[in-house]
Design an enzyme around this catalytic site. Structure first.
Site, PDB file in Angstrom:
ATOM      1  N   ASP A  37       0.833  -1.200   0.000  1.00 36.90           N
ATOM      2  CA  ASP A  37       0.000   0.000   0.000  1.00 36.90           C
ATOM      3  C   ASP A  37       0.867   1.251   0.000  1.00 36.90           C
ATOM      4  OD1 ASP A  37      -2.690  -1.056   0.111  1.00 36.90           O
ATOM      5  OD2 ASP A  37      -2.216  -1.751   2.131  1.00 36.90           O
ATOM      6  N   GLY A 149      -7.173  -2.087   9.607  1.00 37.45           N
ATOM      7  CA  GLY A 149      -7.949  -2.499  10.761  1.00 37.45           C
ATOM      8  C   GLY A 149      -9.396  -2.057  10.767  1.00 37.45           C
ATOM      9  N   ASP A 175     -10.050  -5.763  -0.854  1.00 44.19           N
ATOM     10  CA  ASP A 175      -9.054  -5.268   0.090  1.00 44.19           C
ATOM     11  C   ASP A 175      -9.759  -4.461   1.167  1.00 44.19           C
ATOM     12  OD1 ASP A 175      -6.872  -4.209   1.409  1.00 44.19           O
ATOM     13  OD2 ASP A 175      -6.293  -2.859  -0.217  1.00 44.19           O
TER      14      ASP A 175
END
Length: 228
Positions: A37, A149, A175
């Site tokens: 990322d 998270g 994702d």
């Protein structure tokens, strides 16, 4: 047909002080690819890493691992060549970040990388459709991009299902908040590339988690092929 089911740990959830070792741990545990990322602090509020880190990882890990770059940046055109030189294999940019997807797709290909096109939760999947036959992978975000998270957004699954129905041969990646408790929803909708962060990275037995995710995904793909 899309390629088989593949599991890509999101290394943003790893111990960043030991990034190379963490990547090796994931690959040794059976990861099919690594999901990296890249955030610039503009397109999303957070900042992660850029092409120098990718180059360092490529040198340490060798040429075999597949680097799937998720470019959460406001100027994706700017980073195509640097990422290609650094050793990226696939360059996934956000549809929301460019006014000229066609030129960007062409540039990515000319730099020797596969093309991914990502959409945020608030973006209609129909906006991706005109480009679907020009890309290798569509990335459907199942959280708001920028932070790890977050809770999985099940209401993104119709996007995945629509893409799988309209473009059967397209790789479709999900994702955000994906783990053992949510992967079946992604797989049943038609995703075949599963990005998972903390569920894998923080497990004491990442191999078992990767195998579980892959098995659920593969079983759903087999069921879809039988249902045709």
């Amino acid at each position: 047909m899309a390629s088989g089911c593949k599991i890509g740990p999101s290394i943003l959830n790893s111990d960043l002080a030991n990034l190379g070792a963490e990547c090796l741990r994931m690959l040794d545990s059976g990861a099919d690819y690594l999901h990296l990322d890249v955030m610039d602090g503009h397109f999303v509020p957070n900042i992660t890493f850029g092409h120098p880190v990718v180059e360092s990882l490529r040198k340490q890990l060798g040429q075999d691992p597949f680097f799937d770059m998720h470019m959460m940046v406001s100027k994706p055109e700017q980073w195509v060549k640097p990422m290609a030189v650094a050793g990226a294999n696939q360059y996934a940019f956000h549809l929301e970040a460019t006014e000229n997807p066609g030129a960007l797709i062409k540039d990515i290909r000319e730099n020797g990388m596969k093309v991914g096109l990502a959409i945020k939760p608030g973006t209609s999947v129909e906006y991706l459709a005109p480009w679907a036959n020009q890309i290798d992978m569509a990335l459907v975000m199942t959280v708001e991009p920028g932070f790890g998270g977050q809770k999985f957004m099940e209401d993104m699954m119709p996007k995945v299902h629509w893409l799988r129905t309209q473009f059967p041969s397209l790789d479709i990646e999900v994702d955000g908040g994906v783990g053992p408790d949510t992967v079946h929803k992604c797989a049943e909708a038609g995703a075949n590339m599963i990005v998972s962060g903390s569920a894998i990275m923080r497990s004491e037995d990442p191999r078992s988690v990767i195998n579980l995710l892959r098995n659920v995904c593969s079983e759903a793909a087999q069921k879809r092929s039988l249902d045709r």
